[in-house]
Scaffold this motif. Structure first.
Motif, PDB file in Angstrom:
ATOM      1  N   VAL A  41      70.564 -16.219 -28.478  1.00 53.64           N
ATOM      2  CA  VAL A  41      71.318 -16.401 -27.379  1.00 53.64           C
ATOM      3  C   VAL A  41      72.853 -16.713 -27.646  1.00 53.64           C
ATOM      4  O   VAL A  41      73.639 -16.877 -26.541  1.00 53.64           O
ATOM      5  CB  VAL A  41      70.704 -17.434 -26.484  1.00 53.64           C
ATOM      6  N   GLY A  42      73.064 -16.874 -28.942  1.00 60.09           N
ATOM      7  CA  GLY A  42      74.485 -17.199 -29.093  1.00 60.09           C
ATOM      8  C   GLY A  42      74.716 -18.780 -29.134  1.00 60.09           C
ATOM      9  O   GLY A  42      73.776 -19.446 -28.973  1.00 60.09           O
ATOM     10  N   ARG A  43      76.060 -19.259 -29.342  1.00 59.78           N
ATOM     11  CA  ARG A  43      76.349 -20.587 -29.381  1.00 59.78           C
ATOM     12  C   ARG A  43      76.790 -21.125 -27.919  1.00 59.78           C
ATOM     13  O   ARG A  43      77.392 -20.287 -27.063  1.00 59.78           O
ATOM     14  CB  ARG A  43      77.543 -20.386 -30.365  1.00 59.78           C
ATOM     15  N   ILE A  44      76.669 -22.321 -27.801  1.00 58.37           N
ATOM     16  CA  ILE A  44      76.984 -23.017 -26.929  1.00 58.37           C
ATOM     17  C   ILE A  44      78.382 -23.770 -27.101  1.00 58.37           C
ATOM     18  O   ILE A  44      78.691 -24.565 -28.024  1.00 58.37           O
ATOM     19  CB  ILE A  44      75.917 -24.136 -26.393  1.00 58.37           C
ATOM     20  N   GLU A  45      79.153 -23.537 -25.961  1.00 58.41           N
ATOM     21  CA  GLU A  45      80.530 -24.457 -25.948  1.00 58.41           C
ATOM     22  C   GLU A  45      80.382 -25.537 -24.775  1.00 58.41           C
ATOM     23  O   GLU A  45      80.119 -24.763 -23.670  1.00 58.41           O
ATOM     24  CB  GLU A  45      81.646 -23.639 -25.809  1.00 58.41           C
TER      25      GLU A  45
END
Length: 145
Positions: A41-45
């Motif tokens: 899911v990718g990275r969280i900011e």
């Protein structure tokens, strides 16, 4: 197209808002979920909000994939915020409400929350729930209304 077929899904950056007037609760949520809740899911900011006004300002600006809202917050609780966003925003982010008691899940559902977690936030459950919401957002699955 499934989430797994989505180009560059694992490289995507998701903006996730976490709201609670209590910094320790925001920290606990961020720690339980981490910067990458699942490999696909990718990275969280993260965007931290401690007041109702900060939530509204950030959500109105757009670009929020998921709003994690403290259902126990005072004076404005996460359930009320979730319901307000669902009624007022055309492109509403997914709303995840964190409640103090398992028995309060039904209230979060009434508030149109897309997902519910219970304090204390379990890292395994939280990661799975957040990853599912982010996958749904990437795939264009509509949020509850």
């Amino acid at each position: 197209m499934t989430h797994a077929d989505h180009p560059d899904a694992a490289e995507q950056v998701h903006t996730v808002l976490v709201y609670s007037p209590i910094i320790e609760r925001r920290d606990a949520v961020r720690t339980a979920i981490g910067r990458r809740p699942a490999k696909d899911v990718g990275r969280i900011e993260w965007i931290d909000c401690s007041t109702y006004d900060e939530v509204i300002e950030n959500v109105d600006r757009g670009g929020i994939a998921l709003a994690i809202l403290d259902g126990e917050a005072q004076p404005t609780g996460g359930m009320g915020l979730a319901r307000q966003m669902k009624y007022e925003l055309e492109d509403c982010p997914s709303a995840l409400v964190v409640v103090a008691r398992e028995a309060d899940r039904w209230l979060a559902t009434w508030a149109l929350a897309d997902a519910v977690l219970v304090y204390p936030v379990d890292p395994l459950t939280a990661g799975e729930v957040v990853a599912e919401q982010l996958r749904n957002r990437t795939a264009g699955v509509p949020v509850l209304r």
